[in-house]
Design an enzyme around this catalytic site. Structure first.
Site, PDB file in Angstrom:
ATOM      1  N   GLY A  46      44.660  41.006  46.707  1.00 54.04           N
ATOM      2  CA  GLY A  46      44.299  41.282  45.325  1.00 54.04           C
ATOM      3  C   GLY A  46      42.982  42.046  45.268  1.00 54.04           C
ATOM      4  O   GLY A  46      42.237  42.067  46.245  1.00 54.04           O
ATOM      5  N   GLN A  51      35.077  44.623  41.465  1.00 53.74           N
ATOM      6  CA  GLN A  51      34.709  44.750  42.885  1.00 53.74           C
ATOM      7  C   GLN A  51      34.487  46.200  43.317  1.00 53.74           C
ATOM      8  O   GLN A  51      33.875  46.445  44.350  1.00 53.74           O
ATOM      9  CB  GLN A  51      35.807  44.137  43.768  1.00 53.74           C
ATOM     10  CG  GLN A  51      35.932  42.626  43.607  1.00 53.74           C
ATOM     11  CD  GLN A  51      37.072  42.087  44.433  1.00 53.74           C
ATOM     12  OE1 GLN A  51      38.221  42.090  44.005  1.00 53.74           O
ATOM     13  NE2 GLN A  51      36.778  41.632  45.642  1.00 53.74           N
ATOM     14  N   CYS A  91      37.496  36.517  50.143  1.00 52.06           N
ATOM     15  CA  CYS A  91      37.257  37.548  49.139  1.00 52.06           C
ATOM     16  C   CYS A  91      36.734  38.801  49.831  1.00 52.06           C
ATOM     17  O   CYS A  91      35.866  38.709  50.696  1.00 52.06           O
ATOM     18  CB  CYS A  91      36.233  37.042  48.121  1.00 52.06           C
ATOM     19  SG  CYS A  91      35.872  38.236  46.816  1.00 52.06           S
ATOM     20  N   LEU A  92      37.247  39.944  49.429  1.00 52.73           N
ATOM     21  CA  LEU A  92      36.796  41.207  50.025  1.00 52.73           C
ATOM     22  C   LEU A  92      35.319  41.468  49.715  1.00 52.73           C
ATOM     23  O   LEU A  92      34.676  42.243  50.411  1.00 52.73           O
ATOM     24  CB  LEU A  92      37.663  42.370  49.519  1.00 52.73           C
ATOM     25  CG  LEU A  92      39.147  42.302  49.919  1.00 52.73           C
ATOM     26  CD1 LEU A  92      39.928  43.416  49.237  1.00 52.73           C
ATOM     27  CD2 LEU A  92      39.315  42.371  51.431  1.00 52.73           C
ATOM     28  N   HIS A 133      41.500  33.742  40.810  1.00 51.95           N
ATOM     29  CA  HIS A 133      40.412  34.370  41.580  1.00 51.95           C
ATOM     30  C   HIS A 133      40.067  35.746  40.988  1.00 51.95           C
ATOM     31  O   HIS A 133      38.889  36.080  40.833  1.00 51.95           O
ATOM     32  CB  HIS A 133      40.877  34.473  43.040  1.00 51.95           C
ATOM     33  CG  HIS A 133      39.937  35.160  43.986  1.00 51.95           C
ATOM     34  ND1 HIS A 133      39.330  34.515  45.046  1.00 51.95           N
ATOM     35  CD2 HIS A 133      39.527  36.464  44.064  1.00 51.95           C
ATOM     36  CE1 HIS A 133      38.577  35.387  45.710  1.00 51.95           C
ATOM     37  NE2 HIS A 133      38.687  36.576  45.148  1.00 51.95           N
ATOM     38  N   GLU A 134      41.097  36.514  40.649  1.00 53.55           N
ATOM     39  CA  GLU A 134      40.856  37.879  40.129  1.00 53.55           C
ATOM     40  C   GLU A 134      40.292  37.847  38.712  1.00 53.55           C
ATOM     41  O   GLU A 134      39.402  38.648  38.378  1.00 53.55           O
ATOM     42  CB  GLU A 134      42.152  38.709  40.160  1.00 53.55           C
ATOM     43  CG  GLU A 134      42.816  38.865  41.525  1.00 53.55           C
ATOM     44  CD  GLU A 134      41.894  39.306  42.639  1.00 53.55           C
ATOM     45  OE1 GLU A 134      40.837  39.891  42.351  1.00 53.55           O
ATOM     46  OE2 GLU A 134      42.218  39.062  43.809  1.00 53.55           O
ATOM     47  N   HIS A 137      36.688  37.282  38.836  1.00 54.16           N
ATOM     48  CA  HIS A 137      35.922  38.513  39.119  1.00 54.16           C
ATOM     49  C   HIS A 137      35.619  39.272  37.832  1.00 54.16           C
ATOM     50  O   HIS A 137      34.511  39.778  37.640  1.00 54.16           O
ATOM     51  CB  HIS A 137      36.716  39.443  40.042  1.00 54.16           C
ATOM     52  CG  HIS A 137      36.565  39.163  41.503  1.00 54.16           C
ATOM     53  ND1 HIS A 137      35.349  39.150  42.152  1.00 54.16           N
ATOM     54  CD2 HIS A 137      37.489  38.908  42.463  1.00 54.16           C
ATOM     55  CE1 HIS A 137      35.540  38.898  43.443  1.00 54.16           C
ATOM     56  NE2 HIS A 137      36.835  38.747  43.657  1.00 54.16           N
TER      57      HIS A 137
HETATM   58  O1  GNR Z   1      42.644  39.128  50.079  1.00 54.64           O
HETATM   59  C1  GNR Z   1      42.351  38.100  49.461  1.00 54.64           C
HETATM   60  N1  GNR Z   1      42.872  36.912  49.874  1.00 54.64           N
HETATM   61  C2  GNR Z   1      42.769  35.738  49.149  1.00 54.64           C
HETATM   62  C3  GNR Z   1      43.087  34.549  49.785  1.00 54.64           C
HETATM   63  C4  GNR Z   1      43.013  33.352  49.118  1.00 54.64           C
HETATM   64  C5  GNR Z   1      42.614  33.321  47.809  1.00 54.64           C
HETATM   65  C6  GNR Z   1      42.270  34.494  47.147  1.00 54.64           C
HETATM   66  C7  GNR Z   1      42.345  35.691  47.820  1.00 54.64           C
HETATM   67  S1  GNR Z   1      41.954  37.162  46.999  1.00 54.64           S
HETATM   68  C8  GNR Z   1      41.411  38.160  48.326  1.00 54.64           C
HETATM   69  C9  GNR Z   1      41.132  39.580  47.878  1.00 54.64           C
HETATM   70  C10 GNR Z   1      40.002  39.574  46.867  1.00 54.64           C
HETATM   71  O2  GNR Z   1      38.841  39.460  47.152  1.00 54.64           O
HETATM   72  N2  GNR Z   1      40.339  39.671  45.611  1.00 54.64           N
HETATM   73  O3  GNR Z   1      39.399  39.642  44.656  1.00 54.64           O
HETATM   74 NI    NI Z   2      37.784  38.447  45.519  1.00 53.49          NI
END
Ligand code: GNR
Ligand code: NI
Length: 170
Positions: A46, A51, A91-92, A133-134, A137
Site C-alpha cells: 500500500g 508518503q 511501513c515504507l 494503516h493508509e 497516513h
Molecule cells: O508494504 C506494507 N506492508 C504492510 C504490512 C503490514 C501492515 C501494513 C503494511 S502497509 C506497508 C506499505 C506502507 O507503508 N503503506 O503506507
Molecule cells: Ni505506511
C-alpha cells in the site's frame, strides 16, 4: 514515468493532514499511476499520497500475490468497525522496522474509484489492517505512534542513522 520519493520518519511532512480530492481529473490519474509504480518498485502492499509529499486523500494498494490487482481508493472513510486484532506491521516510511499494532478486526470502508464511482467494501485480515494503516497516513499518523515513546525514539534514531549512511553513499 518517474518513481516518486517516499518520505521517511521523522520527516514532519508525514504529519500533514491530507485534503479530500474535489475532482478526479488528470492530475489524480497521473498521481495514482506514479504512486502504483512507486509502491510496486518498493515492494509495498500500500501507499498513501502523504508518503510521497502530496496532501490529498489518495491511497493505492495491491494485496495480490501476483502484484497485478491494483486498487485505488480516493477519499476513503471507515464507516463501521468491529472487534480488535493484532498484526505485525511495516511501513515504507519507517524502513526496516516491524512491530505489532492493535487495530479494528473488521471494517467497512467507503471510497471513490478513479472513475468516480462510490464503493463500499467490507474487509478483515490484512486488507482491513492495510486500509486502516493508509487512512492513518492521510491523517498524519504512523504505525509507530501506537508504540511506546521509548520504542519510537529508538526507531527514530536508527532511521536517522540509516538515512545519514545512505546519503554518504549516494
Ligand atoms: O508494504 C506494507 N506492508 C504492510 C504490512 C503490514 C501492515 C501494513 C503494511 S502497509 C506497508 C506499505 C506502507 O507503508 N503503506 O503506507
Ligand atoms: Ni505506511
Amino acid at each position: 514515468m518517474p518513481v516518486l520519493t517516499v518520505l521517511h520518519y521523522p520527516d514532519p511532512k508525514l504529519r500533514k493532514i491530507a485534503a479530500p480530492v474535489e475532482a478526479i481529473d488528470n492530475t489524480v490519474n497521473k498521481l495514482t499511476a506514479d504512486m502504483l509504480e512507486t509502491m510496486y518498485q518498493a515492494k509495498g502492499i500500500g501507499l498513501a499520497a502523504t508518503q510521497v509529499n502530496v496532501q490529498q486523500r489518495v491511497v493505492v494498494m495491491d494485496l495480490s500475490e501476483t502484484r497485478d490487482q491494483p486498487l485505488v481508493l480516493i477519499n476513503p472513510i471507515i464507516i463501521h468497525q468491529d472487534g480488535f486484532e493484532e498484526m505485525q506491521e511495516g511501513c515504507l516510511s519507517v524502513p526496516g522496522f516491524y512491530e505489532t499494532v492493535r487495530r479494528a478486526e473488521k471494517i467497512s470502508c467507503r471510497y471513490l474509484t478513479l472513475e468516480g464511482e462510490s464503493i463500499e467494501i467490507e474487509a478483515d485480515g490484512l486488507l482491513a489492517v492495510c486500509i486502516q494503516h493508509e487512512i492513518d497516513h492521510l491523517d498524519g499518523k504512523l504505525f509507530i505512534d501506537y508504540l511506546s515513546p521509548l520504542k519510537r525514539e529508538l526507531i527514530r534514531k536508527k532511521i536517522r542513522k540509516q538515512d545519514r549512511e545512505e546519503q554518504k553513499v549516494l
